[in-house]
Design a protein around this motif. Structure first.
Motif, PDB file in Angstrom:
ATOM      1  N   UNK A 132       0.703  -1.254   0.016  1.00 27.42           N
ATOM      2  CA  UNK A 132      -0.025  -0.012  -0.020  1.00 27.42           C
ATOM      3  C   UNK A 132       0.823   1.422  -0.001  1.00 27.42           C
ATOM      4  N   UNK A 133       1.795   1.444   0.760  1.00 27.12           N
ATOM      5  CA  UNK A 133       2.567   2.603   0.676  1.00 27.12           C
ATOM      6  C   UNK A 133       3.372   3.065  -0.440  1.00 27.12           C
ATOM      7  N   UNK A 134       3.543   2.066  -1.412  1.00 30.07           N
ATOM      8  CA  UNK A 134       4.658   2.061  -2.443  1.00 30.07           C
ATOM      9  C   UNK A 134       4.101   2.246  -3.710  1.00 30.07           C
ATOM     10  N   UNK A 135       4.909   2.588  -4.557  1.00 31.73           N
ATOM     11  CA  UNK A 135       4.819   2.639  -6.054  1.00 31.73           C
ATOM     12  C   UNK A 135       5.354   1.313  -6.714  1.00 31.73           C
ATOM     13  N   UNK A 136       4.430   0.624  -7.356  1.00 27.67           N
ATOM     14  CA  UNK A 136       4.580  -0.615  -7.884  1.00 27.67           C
ATOM     15  C   UNK A 136       4.504  -0.644  -9.373  1.00 27.67           C
ATOM     16  N   UNK A 137       5.132  -1.746  -9.997  1.00 30.51           N
ATOM     17  CA  UNK A 137       4.930  -1.821 -11.373  1.00 30.51           C
ATOM     18  C   UNK A 137       4.927  -3.457 -11.751  1.00 30.51           C
ATOM     19  N   UNK A 138       3.815  -3.919 -12.737  1.00 26.75           N
ATOM     20  CA  UNK A 138       4.000  -5.248 -12.979  1.00 26.75           C
ATOM     21  C   UNK A 138       3.364  -5.304 -14.529  1.00 26.75           C
ATOM     22  N   UNK A 139       3.453  -6.439 -15.115  1.00 26.67           N
ATOM     23  CA  UNK A 139       3.366  -6.572 -16.464  1.00 26.67           C
ATOM     24  C   UNK A 139       1.641  -6.895 -16.608  1.00 26.67           C
ATOM     25  N   UNK A 140       1.240  -5.894 -17.409  1.00 30.45           N
ATOM     26  CA  UNK A 140      -0.317  -6.004 -17.973  1.00 30.45           C
ATOM     27  C   UNK A 140      -0.873  -7.146 -18.258  1.00 30.45           C
ATOM     28  N   UNK A 141      -2.007  -7.777 -17.626  1.00 33.43           N
ATOM     29  CA  UNK A 141      -2.563  -8.880 -18.009  1.00 33.43           C
ATOM     30  C   UNK A 141      -2.190 -10.006 -17.128  1.00 33.43           C
ATOM     31  N   UNK A 142      -1.238  -9.645 -16.063  1.00 33.98           N
ATOM     32  CA  UNK A 142      -0.739 -10.646 -14.941  1.00 33.98           C
ATOM     33  C   UNK A 142      -1.753 -10.651 -13.853  1.00 33.98           C
ATOM     34  N   UNK A 143      -2.693 -11.608 -13.809  1.00 34.09           N
ATOM     35  CA  UNK A 143      -3.954 -11.841 -13.149  1.00 34.09           C
ATOM     36  C   UNK A 143      -3.696 -11.824 -11.757  1.00 34.09           C
ATOM     37  N   UNK A 144      -2.451 -12.518 -11.260  1.00 34.38           N
ATOM     38  CA  UNK A 144      -2.179 -12.618  -9.806  1.00 34.38           C
ATOM     39  C   UNK A 144      -2.083 -10.914  -9.425  1.00 34.38           C
ATOM     40  N   UNK A 145      -1.274 -10.163 -10.221  1.00 35.39           N
ATOM     41  CA  UNK A 145      -1.098  -8.997  -9.682  1.00 35.39           C
ATOM     42  C   UNK A 145      -2.237  -7.936  -9.753  1.00 35.39           C
ATOM     43  N   UNK A 146      -2.980  -8.195 -10.875  1.00 31.80           N
ATOM     44  CA  UNK A 146      -4.079  -7.482 -11.155  1.00 31.80           C
ATOM     45  C   UNK A 146      -5.264  -7.664 -10.020  1.00 31.80           C
ATOM     46  N   UNK A 147      -5.183  -8.976  -9.493  1.00 27.21           N
ATOM     47  CA  UNK A 147      -6.281  -9.014  -8.342  1.00 27.21           C
ATOM     48  C   UNK A 147      -5.814  -8.666  -7.009  1.00 27.21           C
ATOM     49  N   UNK A 148      -4.567  -8.488  -6.921  1.00 28.82           N
ATOM     50  CA  UNK A 148      -4.035  -8.534  -5.387  1.00 28.82           C
ATOM     51  C   UNK A 148      -3.156  -7.237  -5.241  1.00 28.82           C
ATOM     52  N   UNK A 149      -2.543  -6.638  -6.174  1.00 24.08           N
ATOM     53  CA  UNK A 149      -1.629  -5.566  -6.098  1.00 24.08           C
ATOM     54  C   UNK A 149      -2.209  -3.842  -6.348  1.00 24.08           C
ATOM     55  N   UNK A 150      -3.489  -3.957  -6.642  1.00 29.75           N
ATOM     56  CA  UNK A 150      -3.941  -2.682  -7.022  1.00 29.75           C
ATOM     57  C   UNK A 150      -4.293  -1.746  -6.175  1.00 29.75           C
ATOM     58  N   UNK A 151      -4.218  -2.164  -4.673  1.00 24.50           N
ATOM     59  CA  UNK A 151      -4.097  -1.203  -3.741  1.00 24.50           C
ATOM     60  C   UNK A 151      -2.972  -0.578  -3.361  1.00 24.50           C
ATOM     61  N   UNK A 152      -1.897  -0.583  -4.128  1.00 22.04           N
ATOM     62  CA  UNK A 152      -0.546   0.041  -3.815  1.00 22.04           C
ATOM     63  C   UNK A 152      -0.899   1.518  -4.043  1.00 22.04           C
ATOM     64  N   UNK A 153       0.061   2.014  -3.622  1.00 18.70           N
ATOM     65  CA  UNK A 153       0.045   3.930  -3.658  1.00 18.70           C
ATOM     66  C   UNK A 153      -0.244   4.421  -5.262  1.00 18.70           C
ATOM     67  N   UNK A 154       0.787   3.903  -6.179  1.00 20.02           N
ATOM     68  CA  UNK A 154       0.727   4.110  -7.419  1.00 20.02           C
ATOM     69  C   UNK A 154       1.195   2.739  -8.258  1.00 20.02           C
ATOM     70  N   UNK A 155       0.254   2.474  -9.161  1.00 25.15           N
ATOM     71  CA  UNK A 155       0.094   1.128  -9.900  1.00 25.15           C
ATOM     72  C   UNK A 155       0.490   1.466 -11.484  1.00 25.15           C
ATOM     73  N   UNK A 156       1.716   0.900 -11.824  1.00 23.73           N
ATOM     74  CA  UNK A 156       2.069   0.848 -13.301  1.00 23.73           C
ATOM     75  C   UNK A 156       2.215  -0.269 -14.029  1.00 23.73           C
ATOM     76  N   UNK A 157       1.356  -0.426 -15.013  1.00 18.76           N
ATOM     77  CA  UNK A 157       1.311  -1.385 -15.899  1.00 18.76           C
ATOM     78  C   UNK A 157       2.120  -1.441 -16.981  1.00 18.76           C
ATOM     79  N   UNK A 158       3.077  -2.580 -17.493  1.00 21.48           N
ATOM     80  CA  UNK A 158       4.157  -2.550 -18.428  1.00 21.48           C
ATOM     81  C   UNK A 158       3.852  -3.617 -19.286  1.00 21.48           C
ATOM     82  N   UNK A 159       4.590  -3.371 -20.455  1.00 19.82           N
ATOM     83  CA  UNK A 159       4.394  -4.474 -21.412  1.00 19.82           C
ATOM     84  C   UNK A 159       5.622  -5.756 -21.372  1.00 19.82           C
TER      85      UNK A 159
END
Length: 245
Positions: A132-159
């Motif tokens: 939650x306190x952090x700026x994170x990035x993960x690959x667009x379409x990775x369901x594990x992170x889309x389901x669980x990491x969207x509560x981070x302070x800033x979310x970046x999706x990359x290719x």
């Protein structure tokens, strides 16, 4: 007489060539008919495991394998539409969102999902809530992170994973979310000596293959064949051959 023999030789050679062509044509058509296409957007090590294991499963089932590489979300959509025969590797339970996909119930591999950071003092001892306190990035379409990491302070999706590791190196994000084995390999390849995986992992997950529902009659045979690979030692040998820990 010599000219006649030469002409006859050419005629016979032509006939033999045509006969061979007709003999081989059904075999080529048969190979195409039995080729099984699996789409993936997995990391290199996970893709290698998927390909090697599926190739052996299909060989024992009398079929051939063709791997198709697509962007993560497109890969799932393509499989759900029946444009390819299967898709993987994915977490369990995706059939609820993609109803045309049927999960092979036997696990292919286990993956550790982790956060990579420059700041080794970051503590992630509360699982996904730790992000939650952090700026994170993960690959667009990775369901594990889309389901669980969207509560981070800033979310970046990359290719591509290289993008988020460069973002991490340049201080644009705090955490890059990826898989442990492939992340460590990519960090070494890119020469990013200041980036490390944080412990504990965000989650240890079993990964599965999905087939389009038109192939549902193959699920039981596929499952049994994969279990045979594990029972006769082929599974461990194959994973070792693709250098997967």
């Amino acid at each position: 007489m010599v000219r006649f023999c030469t002409k006859m030789f050419r005629i016979l050679a032509c006939i033999a060539g045509l006969a061979m062509a007709f003999t081989l044509a059904p075999s080529a058509a048969m190979a195409q008919q039995f080729a099984f296409t699996i789409s993936t957007n997995n990391t290199p090590l996970d893709s290698a495991a998927l390909e090697a294991l599926s190739k052996e499963v299909l060989r024992r089932m009398g079929r051939e394998l063709e791997i198709v590489r697509l962007p993560s979300e497109r890969s799932l959509v393509s499989a759900n539409l029946g444009e390819v025969d299967g898709e993987g590797l994915r977490i369990a339970g995706l059939s609820q969102k993609y109803p045309n996909l049927v999960q092979i119930p036997e696990k292919y591999i286990a993956i550790q999902f982790v956060a990579f950071a420059r700041d080794k003092t970051i503590v992630l001892d509360k699982g996904w809530d730790s992000l939650r306190p952090y700026r994170v990035a993960f690959i667009h379409g990775w369901k594990m992170f889309e389901a669980n990491a969207m509560g981070a302070r800033i979310v970046n999706k990359v290719d591509e994973p290289e993008q988020m590791l460069r973002m991490l190196e340049n201080g644009r994000i705090d955490l890059a979310l990826y898989t442990l084995a492939d992340g460590q390999a990519l960090v070494r390849k890119m020469g990013l000596t200041g980036i490390v995986p944080l412990s504990p992992p965000l989650r240890d997950v079993d990964m599965y293959l999905y087939l389009h529902k038109k192939h549902e009659p193959l699920v039981a045979q596929w499952t049994q064949t994969l279990r045979q690979l594990k029972a006769d030692g082929s599974y461990d040998r194959i994973l070792s051959s693709v250098q997967r820990p």
